[in-house]
Design an enzyme around this catalytic site. Structure first.
Site, PDB file in Angstrom:
ATOM      1  N   ARG A 171    -110.952  18.459 -58.277  1.00 12.13           N
ATOM      2  CA  ARG A 171    -110.576  17.224 -57.585  1.00 12.13           C
ATOM      3  C   ARG A 171    -110.412  17.524 -56.102  1.00 12.13           C
ATOM      4  O   ARG A 171    -110.034  18.640 -55.716  1.00 12.13           O
ATOM      5  CB  ARG A 171    -109.261  16.673 -58.152  1.00 12.13           C
ATOM      6  CG  ARG A 171    -109.279  16.414 -59.652  1.00 12.13           C
ATOM      7  CD  ARG A 171    -107.895  16.090 -60.175  1.00 12.13           C
ATOM      8  NE  ARG A 171    -107.889  15.853 -61.612  1.00 12.13           N
ATOM      9  CZ  ARG A 171    -107.702  16.795 -62.532  1.00 12.13           C
ATOM     10  NH1 ARG A 171    -107.483  18.057 -62.142  1.00 12.13           N
ATOM     11  NH2 ARG A 171    -107.708  16.496 -63.814  1.00 12.13           N
ATOM     12  N   LYS A 197    -103.156  19.123 -61.926  1.00 12.47           N
ATOM     13  CA  LYS A 197    -102.080  18.164 -62.169  1.00 12.47           C
ATOM     14  C   LYS A 197    -100.925  18.852 -62.877  1.00 12.47           C
ATOM     15  O   LYS A 197    -101.118  19.688 -63.747  1.00 12.47           O
ATOM     16  CB  LYS A 197    -102.595  17.007 -63.020  1.00 12.47           C
ATOM     17  CG  LYS A 197    -103.571  16.090 -62.280  1.00 12.47           C
ATOM     18  CD  LYS A 197    -103.972  14.913 -63.144  1.00 12.47           C
ATOM     19  CE  LYS A 197    -104.859  13.957 -62.380  1.00 12.47           C
ATOM     20  NZ  LYS A 197    -105.258  12.788 -63.209  1.00 12.47           N
ATOM     21  N   HIS A 207    -115.111  12.200 -56.279  1.00 14.37           N
ATOM     22  CA  HIS A 207    -115.193  12.196 -57.737  1.00 14.37           C
ATOM     23  C   HIS A 207    -116.647  12.152 -58.209  1.00 14.37           C
ATOM     24  O   HIS A 207    -116.944  12.562 -59.330  1.00 14.37           O
ATOM     25  CB  HIS A 207    -114.403  11.020 -58.309  1.00 14.37           C
ATOM     26  CG  HIS A 207    -113.388  11.442 -59.333  1.00 14.37           C
ATOM     27  ND1 HIS A 207    -112.322  12.262 -59.034  1.00 14.37           N
ATOM     28  CD2 HIS A 207    -113.301  11.193 -60.666  1.00 14.37           C
ATOM     29  CE1 HIS A 207    -111.604  12.476 -60.126  1.00 14.37           C
ATOM     30  NE2 HIS A 207    -112.191  11.845 -61.131  1.00 14.37           N
ATOM     31  N   ARG A 252    -117.566  15.594 -58.752  1.00 13.35           N
ATOM     32  CA  ARG A 252    -116.931  16.079 -59.990  1.00 13.35           C
ATOM     33  C   ARG A 252    -117.735  15.597 -61.206  1.00 13.35           C
ATOM     34  O   ARG A 252    -117.975  16.364 -62.144  1.00 13.35           O
ATOM     35  CB  ARG A 252    -115.491  15.572 -60.029  1.00 13.35           C
ATOM     36  CG  ARG A 252    -114.651  16.052 -61.213  1.00 13.35           C
ATOM     37  CD  ARG A 252    -113.193  15.713 -60.917  1.00 13.35           C
ATOM     38  NE  ARG A 252    -112.344  15.735 -62.090  1.00 13.35           N
ATOM     39  CZ  ARG A 252    -111.755  16.834 -62.571  1.00 13.35           C
ATOM     40  NH1 ARG A 252    -111.964  17.999 -61.991  1.00 13.35           N
ATOM     41  NH2 ARG A 252    -110.955  16.756 -63.623  1.00 13.35           N
ATOM     42  N   HIS A 267    -109.069  19.243 -67.827  1.00 11.79           N
ATOM     43  CA  HIS A 267    -108.651  18.121 -68.667  1.00 11.79           C
ATOM     44  C   HIS A 267    -107.707  18.621 -69.767  1.00 11.79           C
ATOM     45  O   HIS A 267    -107.983  19.644 -70.398  1.00 11.79           O
ATOM     46  CB  HIS A 267    -109.854  17.449 -69.330  1.00 11.79           C
ATOM     47  CG  HIS A 267    -110.657  16.608 -68.396  1.00 11.79           C
ATOM     48  ND1 HIS A 267    -111.963  16.230 -68.642  1.00 11.79           N
ATOM     49  CD2 HIS A 267    -110.340  16.058 -67.189  1.00 11.79           C
ATOM     50  CE1 HIS A 267    -112.410  15.501 -67.649  1.00 11.79           C
ATOM     51  NE2 HIS A 267    -111.440  15.376 -66.751  1.00 11.79           N
ATOM     52  N   TYR A 302    -118.563  12.361 -70.573  1.00 10.31           N
ATOM     53  CA  TYR A 302    -119.731  12.937 -69.914  1.00 10.31           C
ATOM     54  C   TYR A 302    -120.859  13.216 -70.894  1.00 10.31           C
ATOM     55  O   TYR A 302    -122.016  13.296 -70.501  1.00 10.31           O
ATOM     56  CB  TYR A 302    -119.343  14.242 -69.199  1.00 10.31           C
ATOM     57  CG  TYR A 302    -118.367  14.023 -68.076  1.00 10.31           C
ATOM     58  CD1 TYR A 302    -118.776  13.466 -66.872  1.00 10.31           C
ATOM     59  CD2 TYR A 302    -117.032  14.359 -68.223  1.00 10.31           C
ATOM     60  CE1 TYR A 302    -117.881  13.255 -65.842  1.00 10.31           C
ATOM     61  CE2 TYR A 302    -116.126  14.148 -67.196  1.00 10.31           C
ATOM     62  CZ  TYR A 302    -116.552  13.596 -66.014  1.00 10.31           C
ATOM     63  OH  TYR A 302    -115.662  13.383 -65.002  1.00 10.31           O
TER      64      TYR A 302
END
Length: 309
Positions: free
Chosen positions: A159, A182, A254, A257, A280, A289
């Site tokens: 990110r 995150k 993004h 990404r 993730h 994806y």
């Protein structure tokens, strides 16, 4: 608890204990400010006085607004409200959760838009010179930095917030990069030779001069005045490169990404490997994806199989 105090306590919780990004915390704060105002207009100023009917009315009124909110915005709003009430029950402030029966709206599953490999190459070439070429030796220092930034975004699938928070020391592991994602979770991501060369060129030729203009900082990417490069500045770098490359489709950090994940899967990578690289928490998030790759398979099948049509 008085509503304003309840919201302040919850915002502190998500910022400090859960480690959510500043962007997410700001969105929660805006959502709950609107919730508190709506309740105040109905004479409700204490969290214990909120009923399931009030929560349902609030959600229904927001959903019926003109113009109607995006499904994703409405889902985030309801998530903010549910999070607040779960927090108050968990901490023993309230006995019951009036949002327990609130069901989030269904958000449309949109396939992420990815650039082709040729378009990515156009974008990177437009950002700055290829390391090791004559153009790179005499190139604009900012262009050298911009090329390193975009090469790293595409090479790692990180990110943009993760890339601008990198320290120089995070690149000191040879062909891998340490990324903080995150919730402060760290992961290690491989870095290809092109991105490694671009970052090395930036560290050698450009960063020392930029660092001398500002206060000492360990951050990898710096602005022209020596301060850490912001997320917004990184976005502008990408937009300028996309415009220079003549890419008419909307290109965001993004997008790179998405392109990273799509190209890996099209190249035969396992979805769980891509999950790990993207950071993730659940493979379900990465599964979207695979739809892109299935579409690519259909196209190849339609062109190649003698009885496809």
């Amino acid at each position: 608890m008085e509503l304003e105090r309840a919201v302040e306590a919850y915002v502190r919780h998500v910022a400090l204990e859960r480690g959510l990004s500043d962007h997410t915390v700001a969105a929660y704060t805006r959502d709950l400010a609107g919730y508190v105002t709506w309740l105040g207009d109905r004479g409700i100023h204490d969290s214990a006085a909120i009923t399931p009917a009030l929560v349902a009315d609030f959600a229904a009124e927001r959903a019926a607004a003109d113009p109607p909110p995006a499904a994703t915005s409405l889902a985030r709003l309801q998530s903010s409200v549910r999070g607040l009430h779960r927090f108050l029950v968990r901490d023993g402030i309230d006995l019951d959760d009036p949002s327990a029966r609130l069901r989030p709206p269904k958000t449309p599953k949109r396939l992420p838009k990815a650039l082709s490999i040729a378009q990515v190459e156009q974008l990177l070439d437009a950002a700055g010179p290829t390391p090791g070429t004559e153009d790179a030796s005499a190139g604009d220092p900012a262009a050298v930095r911009d090329r390193a930034l975009l090469e790293l975004l595409y090479a790692t699938g990180a990110r943009v917030s993760e890339i601008v928070q990198l320290d120089v020391d995070d690149t000191a592991y040879g062909d891998v990069l340490r990324v903080r994602g995150k919730g402060g979770k760290e992961r290690v991501v491989p870095v290809g030779s092109y991105a490694r060369a671009a970052v090395d060129a930036y560290l050698t030729r450009v960063r020392p001069a930029l660092a001398a203009k500002g206060r000492a900082t360990p951050r990898l990417f710096l602005g022209i005045r020596g301060a850490p490069l912001s997320r917004q500045s990184a976005w502008l770098v990408l937009q300028a490169a996309a415009e220079h490359a003549g890419l008419t489709a909307h290109v965001s950090p993004h997008t790179l990404r998405h392109s990273f994940a799509t190209h890996l899967l099209q190249g035969g990578a396992d979805v769980r490997v891509v999950q790990e690289l993207l950071g993730h928490a659940s493979v379900a998030t990465t599964q979207i994806y695979t739809h892109v790759s299935v579409d690519a398979l259909r196209d190849v099948y339609a062109v190649s199989h003698p009885r496809a049509r």
